[in-house]
Design a protein around this motif. Sequence first.
Motif, PDB file in Angstrom:
ATOM      1  N   LEU A 116       0.846  -1.187   0.000  1.00 36.88           N
ATOM      2  CA  LEU A 116       0.000   0.000   0.000  1.00 36.88           C
ATOM      3  C   LEU A 116       0.881   1.237   0.000  1.00 36.88           C
ATOM      4  N   ALA A 117       0.252   2.374  -0.221  1.00 41.72           N
ATOM      5  CA  ALA A 117       0.927   3.632   0.031  1.00 41.72           C
ATOM      6  C   ALA A 117       0.358   4.128   1.346  1.00 41.72           C
ATOM      7  N   GLY A 118       1.219   4.327   2.336  1.00 42.77           N
ATOM      8  CA  GLY A 118       0.724   4.718   3.652  1.00 42.77           C
ATOM      9  C   GLY A 118       1.155   6.120   4.028  1.00 42.77           C
ATOM     10  N   ILE A 119       0.268   6.849   4.680  1.00 44.80           N
ATOM     11  CA  ILE A 119       0.652   8.138   5.256  1.00 44.80           C
ATOM     12  C   ILE A 119       0.285   8.086   6.730  1.00 44.80           C
ATOM     13  N   VAL A 120       1.257   8.369   7.599  1.00 43.92           N
ATOM     14  CA  VAL A 120       0.985   8.396   9.021  1.00 43.92           C
ATOM     15  C   VAL A 120       1.216   9.808   9.526  1.00 43.92           C
ATOM     16  N   ILE A 121       0.218  10.340  10.212  1.00 42.28           N
ATOM     17  CA  ILE A 121       0.279  11.711  10.701  1.00 42.28           C
ATOM     18  C   ILE A 121       0.525  11.700  12.192  1.00 42.28           C
ATOM     19  N   SER A 122       1.451  12.537  12.667  1.00 37.01           N
ATOM     20  CA  SER A 122       1.669  12.640  14.106  1.00 37.01           C
ATOM     21  C   SER A 122       2.369  13.948  14.419  1.00 37.01           C
ATOM     22  N   HIS A 123       2.214  14.423  15.653  1.00 41.08           N
ATOM     23  CA  HIS A 123       3.000  15.601  16.024  1.00 41.08           C
ATOM     24  C   HIS A 123       4.297  15.171  16.705  1.00 41.08           C
ATOM     25  N   ASP A 124       4.426  13.856  16.909  1.00 42.43           N
ATOM     26  CA  ASP A 124       5.572  13.360  17.654  1.00 42.43           C
ATOM     27  C   ASP A 124       6.584  12.734  16.708  1.00 42.43           C
ATOM     28  N   ILE A 125       7.663  13.427  16.493  1.00 42.35           N
ATOM     29  CA  ILE A 125       8.623  12.964  15.494  1.00 42.35           C
ATOM     30  C   ILE A 125       9.319  11.681  15.938  1.00 42.35           C
ATOM     31  N   SER A 126       9.386  11.450  17.256  1.00 47.05           N
ATOM     32  CA  SER A 126      10.049  10.214  17.677  1.00 47.05           C
ATOM     33  C   SER A 126       9.194   8.990  17.329  1.00 47.05           C
ATOM     34  N   LEU A 127       7.882   9.155  17.288  1.00 45.77           N
ATOM     35  CA  LEU A 127       7.019   8.048  16.864  1.00 45.77           C
ATOM     36  C   LEU A 127       7.115   7.828  15.363  1.00 45.77           C
ATOM     37  N   ILE A 128       7.138   8.927  14.636  1.00 46.16           N
ATOM     38  CA  ILE A 128       7.232   8.868  13.179  1.00 46.16           C
ATOM     39  C   ILE A 128       8.469   8.069  12.770  1.00 46.16           C
ATOM     40  N   ARG A 129       9.512   8.218  13.550  1.00 46.98           N
ATOM     41  CA  ARG A 129      10.754   7.521  13.232  1.00 46.98           C
ATOM     42  C   ARG A 129      10.557   6.013  13.150  1.00 46.98           C
ATOM     43  N   TYR A 130       9.635   5.499  13.978  1.00 50.53           N
ATOM     44  CA  TYR A 130       9.473   4.056  14.025  1.00 50.53           C
ATOM     45  C   TYR A 130       8.541   3.511  12.973  1.00 50.53           C
ATOM     46  N   ILE A 131       7.881   4.371  12.236  1.00 51.50           N
ATOM     47  CA  ILE A 131       6.930   3.831  11.299  1.00 51.50           C
ATOM     48  C   ILE A 131       7.164   4.250   9.857  1.00 51.50           C
ATOM     49  N   SER A 132       7.811   5.379   9.648  1.00 52.35           N
ATOM     50  CA  SER A 132       7.833   5.860   8.269  1.00 52.35           C
ATOM     51  C   SER A 132       9.187   5.690   7.597  1.00 52.35           C
ATOM     52  N   ASP A 133       9.141   5.453   6.289  1.00 52.32           N
ATOM     53  CA  ASP A 133      10.359   5.365   5.501  1.00 52.32           C
ATOM     54  C   ASP A 133      10.866   6.761   5.183  1.00 52.32           C
ATOM     55  N   ARG A 134       9.911   7.609   4.776  1.00 50.27           N
ATOM     56  CA  ARG A 134      10.267   8.996   4.514  1.00 50.27           C
ATOM     57  C   ARG A 134       9.430   9.887   5.410  1.00 50.27           C
ATOM     58  N   THR A 135       9.921  11.086   5.680  1.00 49.25           N
ATOM     59  CA  THR A 135       9.199  12.002   6.550  1.00 49.25           C
ATOM     60  C   THR A 135       9.096  13.373   5.903  1.00 49.25           C
ATOM     61  N   ALA A 136       7.912  13.973   6.017  1.00 42.85           N
ATOM     62  CA  ALA A 136       7.719  15.337   5.554  1.00 42.85           C
ATOM     63  C   ALA A 136       7.371  16.199   6.752  1.00 42.85           C
ATOM     64  N   VAL A 137       8.081  17.311   6.911  1.00 44.11           N
ATOM     65  CA  VAL A 137       7.830  18.219   8.026  1.00 44.11           C
ATOM     66  C   VAL A 137       6.961  19.358   7.517  1.00 44.11           C
ATOM     67  N   MET A 138       5.828  19.559   8.169  1.00 37.40           N
ATOM     68  CA  MET A 138       4.883  20.558   7.693  1.00 37.40           C
ATOM     69  C   MET A 138       4.848  21.739   8.643  1.00 37.40           C
ATOM     70  N   TYR A 139       4.819  22.941   8.081  1.00 35.35           N
ATOM     71  CA  TYR A 139       4.687  24.136   8.905  1.00 35.35           C
ATOM     72  C   TYR A 139       3.742  25.111   8.237  1.00 35.35           C
ATOM     73  N   LEU A 140       2.649  25.419   8.895  1.00 35.56           N
ATOM     74  CA  LEU A 140       1.651  26.371   8.394  1.00 35.56           C
ATOM     75  C   LEU A 140       1.292  26.145   6.924  1.00 35.56           C
ATOM     76  N   GLY A 141       0.929  24.929   6.606  1.00 36.32           N
ATOM     77  CA  GLY A 141       0.424  24.667   5.264  1.00 36.32           C
ATOM     78  C   GLY A 141       1.462  24.382   4.205  1.00 36.32           C
ATOM     79  N   LYS A 142       2.734  24.398   4.556  1.00 36.25           N
ATOM     80  CA  LYS A 142       3.782  24.077   3.575  1.00 36.25           C
ATOM     81  C   LYS A 142       4.649  22.923   4.088  1.00 36.25           C
ATOM     82  N   ILE A 143       5.170  22.140   3.162  1.00 40.83           N
ATOM     83  CA  ILE A 143       6.147  21.127   3.541  1.00 40.83           C
ATOM     84  C   ILE A 143       7.508  21.817   3.502  1.00 40.83           C
ATOM     85  N   VAL A 144       8.134  21.970   4.666  1.00 34.72           N
ATOM     86  CA  VAL A 144       9.386  22.719   4.680  1.00 34.72           C
ATOM     87  C   VAL A 144      10.614  21.832   4.502  1.00 34.72           C
ATOM     88  N   GLU A 145      10.459  20.545   4.816  1.00 34.73           N
ATOM     89  CA  GLU A 145      11.579  19.636   4.594  1.00 34.73           C
ATOM     90  C   GLU A 145      11.026  18.240   4.385  1.00 34.73           C
TER      91      GLU A 145
END
Lengths: 335, 335
Positions: B215-244
Amino acid sequence: MTLLDVQKLSIEYRLSDGKLRAVDQVSLKLESGDVLGLVGESGCGKSTLVKGIINLLPSNGRIIEGDIVFEDVVLNKLSKESMRKKRWKEISLITQSAMNSLNPVYRVGDQIAEVIIEHEKVGKRSAMEKAEELFDLVGLDRGRLQDYPHQFSGGMKQRAIIAMSLALNPKLIIADEPTTALDVIVQSQILERMNNLLKGYSGSMILVTHDVSVVAQTCTKVAVMYGGKIVEYGDVVQVLKKPNHPYTMGLKNAFPSLIGEKRELVSISGTPPDLSKEILGCRFAERCPFVIERCKGMSLEKTEVENGYFYCIRHAEKEELRKRADLPETWESEV
Amino acid sequence: MNENGSKVIETINLKKEFSVKVKNKGKIRETRVLKAIDGINLHVYEGETLGLVGESGCGKTTTAKVLLGLYPPSSGKIMLEGDDISHLNRSQMKSFRKQAQMVFQDPYESLNPRFKIKHTLMEPLEIHGIGKNKKERYEMAKKILGEAGLRPAEQFMERFPHEMSGGQRQRVAIARALVLEPTFLIADEPVSMLDVSIRAGILKLLRSMIAERKLAGIVISHDISLIRYISDRTAVMYLGKIVEQANTEALIKKRYHPYSEALLEAAPNPDPEVKFSLEKIKGEAPNAVDIPSGCRFHPRCPKCMEICKEVEPKEIEIEEGHMVMCHLYGGAGNE
């Protein structure tokens, strides 16, 4: 100086079909200036314990044995009225849903002033001045005192509640999951601020949380609760770096970290025990990977260590268990 | 990693705006535009999980809702396996819903309390006309429940949500999302309501389901340490834009954008000897109605330069697959 001394406290809830002992013979000591983290899963009795301390148990809950001594006064023997006078002034409570505990139809400033007027013989004007100082302390704009709660964001409401809880410089603050609903950055901002404020007048705090990271970052002492009992207690560095109880070892493994190499997250399988039934022996036995025959049915054995204690029958093998607990295979089993 | 796999879902300059009424002295004075998503480019490969991380109000959940067709986008495109799905009619929408599924934050509220688990799982099959008869649908539901780790599945099929723990309910929610064999799955804060000791299990289940079923999965969280355990790639969002945006481990080792840096530094750590730091960020995120000029992060950025206040940075590829939007690394250049 000992500020709070909880002695063998047990709390029971009356249910329609029997009784539930949510807190079972818990003893706890807090010196002034201590910040104690109380960690455990939902339903382990951590909220009940702090509600018992501040005498705010729901009507079906009552203290069946033990005493709570706060500066030579036995809190559980106080009348309702004298306990009410102590709240806010000497002990204040920040509840789990603190964000929703502001009254929506009063201005935030008025609510803070009310606390001050109620407990100190001052007029409205000087109470408002004090409220302004408090807003400065928690990093809120003074002008916002005139706002209503709905005009605040979650983080701001939480800060307002913290300002209120600090209004009378209480000797003890009990914070029940104060930042769980907040974002990482706001959470860290609030924790840092509270810690600095407490240090300013050497106040103490009991921080109730399920988040081991929050405890690691803010507390000096930690008590790990499981099934209504404190299973391990000690200095925060000691307990989190070298846990002695298998449950603490498991909790530590379940926590994600951003530092160092990625290590596999391991959950503790099973569910917490049903406290409405009597449990003999160690309460963690059902989920413990190191369980042996002796764990069940025997009375608990307390092992004292430097500045703390823990309850595990296999205490002699703790070094060995700690090594095994670091391996994910140890914790693996079916759901 | 799936660099060679095909892009399952892709957004091209996706925007979502809401008009909000601004009240002043109790009267609606003006209508303004709130840019919840302000031009984002995302893609997820087959079998890959993308983590979307940011503070509350940054547009994470709006992104999820637009991708699932719950809100129509204001402009830009969403491509699912090469087809434009930005604007679908009713019947197209029905077949799209079969392909795109969601796991919600709160398993206590996202399951129908009056449905047995088997009804919850069989209903979507019935709606989409999958399976010849009830018996076949029952078998399909049972199979997925077992795969979600609820065994023996026959027993769990007959239960009601209130007879299950939070972790078990979230497993049901995952099973329900997967029973239609979607190509695309979004999980919005899937473990934030669960106890720490069982989070790891749910994250692992999600991750393996996404990888095994391609599948293509997207996991949303405010906790970056959790994201680390589930995602292959990470997008950091700030006020409506992906900044990194980068490979997760690469981002944790080397983050270029000052906001990603701040987010990582502010996260509490389970190690009591490594303290969080708030030096890299000030204040709270501004309201999305009043997006700051130039780089939207500049009022909170410790490395703010003159240019940041005026010119909005463009996205540049600083390392292979590592996108960043910041003037520190160029990105001011003309088209």
